[in-house]
Design a protein around this motif. Sequence first.
Motif, PDB file in Angstrom:
ATOM      1  N   PRO A  86       0.523  -1.167  -0.171  1.00 43.39           N
ATOM      2  CA  PRO A  86      -0.225   0.013  -0.041  1.00 43.39           C
ATOM      3  C   PRO A  86       0.868   1.211   0.024  1.00 43.39           C
ATOM      4  CG  PRO A  86      -1.065  -1.879   1.686  1.00 43.39           C
ATOM      5  CD  PRO A  86       0.465  -2.641   0.918  1.00 43.39           C
ATOM      6  N   THR A  87       0.718   2.424  -0.686  1.00 39.08           N
ATOM      7  CA  THR A  87       1.276   3.332  -0.383  1.00 39.08           C
ATOM      8  C   THR A  87       0.569   4.546   0.479  1.00 39.08           C
ATOM      9  OG1 THR A  87      -0.452   4.638  -2.609  1.00 39.08           O
ATOM     10  CG2 THR A  87       1.218   3.701  -3.097  1.00 39.08           C
ATOM     11  N   GLU A  88       0.001   3.994   1.107  1.00 39.43           N
ATOM     12  CA  GLU A  88      -0.971   5.361   2.066  1.00 39.43           C
ATOM     13  C   GLU A  88      -0.085   5.683   3.106  1.00 39.43           C
ATOM     14  OE1 GLU A  88      -3.402   7.564   3.711  1.00 39.43           O
ATOM     15  OE2 GLU A  88      -4.308   6.562   1.690  1.00 39.43           O
ATOM     16  N   GLY A  89       0.434   6.473   3.608  1.00 41.89           N
ATOM     17  CA  GLY A  89       1.111   6.787   4.369  1.00 41.89           C
ATOM     18  C   GLY A  89       2.733   7.090   4.641  1.00 41.89           C
ATOM     19  N   ARG A  90       2.839   6.552   2.692  1.00 38.44           N
ATOM     20  CA  ARG A  90       4.291   6.340   2.564  1.00 38.44           C
ATOM     21  C   ARG A  90       5.035   6.815   1.943  1.00 38.44           C
ATOM     22  NH1 ARG A  90       5.578   0.472   1.848  1.00 38.44           N
ATOM     23  NH2 ARG A  90       7.938   1.202   1.776  1.00 38.44           N
ATOM     24  N   PHE A 113      -2.213   7.859  -6.748  1.00 35.22           N
ATOM     25  CA  PHE A 113      -2.989   9.356  -5.833  1.00 35.22           C
ATOM     26  C   PHE A 113      -4.357   8.321  -5.308  1.00 35.22           C
ATOM     27  CE2 PHE A 113       0.029  12.871  -4.254  1.00 35.22           C
ATOM     28  CZ  PHE A 113      -0.770  12.657  -3.606  1.00 35.22           C
ATOM     29  N   ASP A 114      -4.814   7.564  -6.914  1.00 38.29           N
ATOM     30  CA  ASP A 114      -5.588   7.162  -6.623  1.00 38.29           C
ATOM     31  C   ASP A 114      -5.492   5.163  -5.731  1.00 38.29           C
ATOM     32  OD1 ASP A 114      -7.147   8.570  -8.374  1.00 38.29           O
ATOM     33  OD2 ASP A 114      -7.145   7.223 -10.214  1.00 38.29           O
ATOM     34  N   TYR A 115      -4.135   5.109  -5.486  1.00 37.90           N
ATOM     35  CA  TYR A 115      -4.149   3.897  -4.493  1.00 37.90           C
ATOM     36  C   TYR A 115      -3.431   4.165  -2.892  1.00 37.90           C
ATOM     37  CZ  TYR A 115      -2.634   0.902  -8.772  1.00 37.90           C
ATOM     38  OH  TYR A 115      -2.731   0.214  -9.940  1.00 37.90           O
ATOM     39  N   GLY A 116      -3.868   6.201  -2.720  1.00 38.07           N
ATOM     40  CA  GLY A 116      -3.958   5.853  -1.278  1.00 38.07           C
ATOM     41  C   GLY A 116      -3.122   7.418  -1.319  1.00 38.07           C
ATOM     42  N   ARG A 117      -2.954   7.856  -0.450  1.00 38.60           N
ATOM     43  CA  ARG A 117      -2.183   9.867  -0.464  1.00 38.60           C
ATOM     44  C   ARG A 117      -1.244   8.767   0.662  1.00 38.60           C
ATOM     45  NH1 ARG A 117      -1.511  13.650   3.731  1.00 38.60           N
ATOM     46  NH2 ARG A 117      -2.358  16.047   2.687  1.00 38.60           N
ATOM     47  N   PRO A 118       0.254   9.107  -0.199  1.00 38.71           N
ATOM     48  CA  PRO A 118       1.038   8.977   0.444  1.00 38.71           C
ATOM     49  C   PRO A 118       1.525  10.150   1.617  1.00 38.71           C
ATOM     50  CG  PRO A 118       1.634   9.445  -2.152  1.00 38.71           C
ATOM     51  CD  PRO A 118       0.223   9.316  -1.509  1.00 38.71           C
TER      52      PRO A 118
END
Length: 169
Positions: A86-90, A113-118
């Motif tokens: 996951p890219t969220e928070g990375r 950003f479609d995969y999550g908010r880094p």
Amino acid sequence: MVSGTLSVDALLDKMARETRALISHRSLDDPLMIGIRTGGVWLAERLHQQLELSSPLGVMDISFYRDDFTQAGINPKVQPTQLPCPTEGRHIILVDDVIMTGRTIRAALNELFDYGRPASVSLITLLDLQRRELPIQADVIGGTLALGPDQVVKLNGPDPLSLTIRQRD
């Protein structure tokens, strides 16, 4: 500039040193490196190995995110994006071969950003051609190249990696 082939190894060594410094300076804990298909993936593979990053390498295909996707003559060979976690928070290190207008990076950010908010995104590119249409800049640049209006540069690879500068067809 004259047509010809340039070696990429010295630029990669410079990029690896500057990327280590960026990771240290920004305290990027376990960053996820993602290469933009095709040339960015070849560079990311080499940098990922040199930097000995612990997270697996990600691969991004931005074909469907490009703003010129529907224009006549565009016939991309779309391949899947492969993000190993996951890219969220990375903290993300995004790698591309050339930055010119900024449109490829805009497309990559939209997909990312479609995969999550880094937590953050750092951009690394081999060459900056300095012809921006969008306000996007790289954090680490291997080199800057000024091309004439009738010249193009192409990254050849994956092994060996080289740059070819030639007259536009």
